[in-house]
Design a protein around this motif. Structure first.
Motif, short mmCIF file in Angstrom:
data_model
loop_
_atom_site.label_atom_id
_atom_site.label_comp_id
_atom_site.label_asym_id
_atom_site.label_seq_id
_atom_site.Cartn_x
_atom_site.Cartn_y
_atom_site.Cartn_z
N GLY A 229 3.22 46.01 59.65
CA GLY A 229 3.40 47.01 60.70
C GLY A 229 4.78 47.61 60.70
O GLY A 229 5.17 48.29 61.65
N ARG A 232 4.57 51.33 61.17
CA ARG A 232 3.83 51.79 62.35
C ARG A 232 4.42 51.32 63.67
O ARG A 232 4.42 52.08 64.66
N PHE A 236 5.68 53.88 66.46
CA PHE A 236 5.11 53.81 67.81
C PHE A 236 6.19 53.68 68.87
O PHE A 236 6.23 54.44 69.84
N SER A 453 -1.55 50.58 68.85
CA SER A 453 -0.51 50.34 67.86
C SER A 453 0.21 49.03 68.13
O SER A 453 0.82 48.44 67.22
N THR A 474 -0.90 45.55 64.21
CA THR A 474 -0.70 46.36 63.01
C THR A 474 -0.97 45.56 61.74
O THR A 474 -1.55 46.06 60.79
N GLN A 486 0.02 56.12 62.49
CA GLN A 486 0.44 55.95 63.88
C GLN A 486 0.78 57.33 64.43
O GLN A 486 1.56 58.09 63.84
N GLY A 499 1.28 55.66 72.08
CA GLY A 499 0.76 56.03 70.77
C GLY A 499 -0.54 55.32 70.45
O GLY A 499 -1.05 54.52 71.24
N GLN A 501 -3.10 53.99 66.78
CA GLN A 501 -3.34 53.92 65.35
C GLN A 501 -4.67 54.59 65.01
O GLN A 501 -5.66 54.41 65.72
#
Length: 532
Positions: A229, A232, A236, A453, A474, A486, A499, A501
């Motif tokens: 992650g 992402r 995020f 996320s 993530t 993301q 946010g 995913q």
């Protein structure tokens, strides 16, 4: 004792250990940090900083703006706010200025039309920042490890070389967590990075310096890497876009540390940026020859895309519950897709998702076909020298004399407990295979999956130490080998980014990237911190 009860007790013990380490880390707050008069960075007043990389490259190619003016505008912004966010840890301003002047001179001398220039240099003159764990010639490459403070790159990582060849101009390198193995970007070499929306909150990790640099408008495009992650989460927490490509598309060569042989298939290098329209051009450049595996030029009709969603992982005892404002943001997206876009949207329950953390650990426990085990984190901290003694380092840390951060020491202490034996490995490998099969059946080549996320918005500094397993939201998609984008969804009532995913089947990156552009138009995308 029943096997299920034993597993639950072990999981609760791990959570208790993580909580205790968290208390130690949160106690570090009493030592303070740099204080600022404002909670956020100041708003952007220079119009050039509010253009996408695609727009900037086009204006430079058309000779409507000089490259040196673009680069200087970003340098000025960095000088204004980087001391607050500590995203860029080493700059190359003079070299960037020279490269910008060279672009302007080249354009004065060349007669080629814009189409030829775009094909040859699609990112001509676009300011770029690079995560410090990637090689950038002449820049440090320590990954926040104090013992590597003198490690200077004599070449470029493959993706960096490709971006430079496409015309991008690196401004500097950005902060990361120590050895890229934690979701708060802080180390004893460069210090801690701060969230531009609230300096008391984290930027995520391990590409956190990149995330806050982009969000603070100190750069427009950036390079990140992701094995759990690390693209992402920072994207995020900082309200920007980040894409983890399908595995094997973008080359990973030129990073430190590299994942173990069996884990490298789960490590992805990808683009991070403020504007969704920059994702595809960046990915095309960064992938190099690997771009043929994707269908990025395929026209996507979102009305014909099938959407699926889950609001949480199903209730893992190790992971925080999803914030209500994140659930509400997701439901707004679902309602919009149904009522405005007229798309098919279906709620699903994948029971295997609550084992996301266990599935990620299974991947990290994997051995090569010839039985080679992944490297120990304690060995990596020793930088291929003598393995550190984590218990001794913990004692030293308590007296303020360890060169390592508490998350790294904690991971080194716990890694043997976290690695699964063959029985657990085989058990969770089957769970992962089952989840992968179910997702592929659902998604096909025309479906995307919407998923949180992270369970919470960006937490305050040190809080992740008490919630060490939340990255599983993530990390599970690294295990599954699926492309994920993301996407920011505005700010909550406290001014922190929201946010979601967007996940697709293997090599269907074009679907998630198309959704990202649609969500940006529908929900506003990146919001400038400190906006008046």
């Amino acid at each position: 004792m029943a096997p299920l009860l034993t597993v639950r007790l072990q999981l609760l013990c791990l959570r208790a250990i993580g909580f205790l380490i968290g208390l130690i880390g949160q106690a570090a707050r009493v030592f303070g940090g740099q204080k600022f008069d404002s909670k956020t960075t100041g708003p952007v007043t220079e119009p050039l900083l509010l253009l996408s990389g695609v727009q900037l490259a086009k204006m430079i190619r058309q000779r409507k703006v000089k490259c040196i003016d673009v680069v200087q505008a970003y340098i000025n912004r960095i000088k204004d706010v980087n001391q607050m966010v500590n995203g860029i840890v080493k700059h190359r301003f003079e070299a960037a200025r020279k490269e910008a002047l060279a672009v302007d001179q080249r354009l004065e001398e060349m007669q080629e039309d814009e189409a030829i220039l775009e094909k040859q240099w699609p990112l001509l003159g676009v300011p770029l920042t690079v995560k410090e764990s990637f090689q950038l010639q002449g820049m440090p490459n320590s990954s926040g490890l104090v013992s590597r403070r003198d490690a200077i790159s004599d070449t470029d990582a493959t993706v960096v070389a490709l971006l430079k060849k496409a015309g991008a101009i690196p401004l500097g390198i950005t902060n990361c967590s120590e050895l890229c193995m934690w979701y708060e970007s802080s180390n004893n070499l460069y210090g801690r990075s701060n969230n531009p929306y609230n300096l008391q909150h984290i930027v995520g990790g391990s590409s956190g310096g990149e995330g806050c640099t982009l969000a603070a408008a100190c750069s427009v495009i950036g390079v990140g890497s992701d094995i759990g992650g690390s693209i992402r989460m920072p994207a995020f927490f900082n309200g920007i876009f980040g894409h983890m490509p399908s595995p094997g598309v973008v080359p990973n060569k030129g990073q430190f540390p590299m994942a173990g042989e069996a884990q490298e298939q789960f490590l992805c290098t990808g683009p991070m940026c403020r504007y969704a329209e920059d994702l595809i051009p960046m990915l095309k450049v960064m992938a190099g020859p690997g771009i043929t595996k994707l269908k990025l030029d395929t026209k996507v009709h979102l009305k014909h895309v099938k959407f699926y969603w889950m609001e949480h992982d199903g209730g893992s005892v190790l992971i925080s519950k999803v914030d209500q404002d994140l659930i509400q943001a997701q439901k707004k997206v679902v309602d919009h897709l149904e009522t405005i876009l007229g798309a098919s949207v279906q709620h699903v329950k994948l029971k295997q998702m609550k084992y996301s953390f266990q599935l990620w650990i299974t991947m990290m426990s994997a051995t090569t076909p010839d039985g080679k085990k992944p490297p120990k984190f304690a060995d990596l901290l020793g930088d291929h020298g003598k393995s550190i003694n984590p218990l001794w380092e913990l004692i030293k840390w308590c007296f303020g004399v360890s060169i390592y951060t508490i998350p790294s020491i904690g991971l080194a202490l716990l890694e043997e407990k976290l690695r699964y034996n063959s029985e657990k490995y085989n058990k969770y490998k089957k769970v992962g295979e089952s989840l992968y099969k179910d997702l592929l059946e659902i998604l096909g080549d025309d479906g995307v999956f919407l998923y949180p996320s992270h369970p919470t918005v960006a937490p305050k500094h040190h809080v992740p130490l008490a919630r060490p397993f939340n990255f599983a939201y993530t990390g599970v998609f690294n295990v599954l080998g699926l492309p994920v984008t993301q996407c920011p969804l505005g700010l909550n009532t406290k001014g922190l980014p929201l946010g979601i995913q967007v996940v697709a089947g293997p090599f269907n990156d074009h679907l998630t990237l198309a959704v990202a552009q649609y969500l940006e138009k529908s929900f506003g995308g990146w919001v400038c911190p400190g906006k008046l």
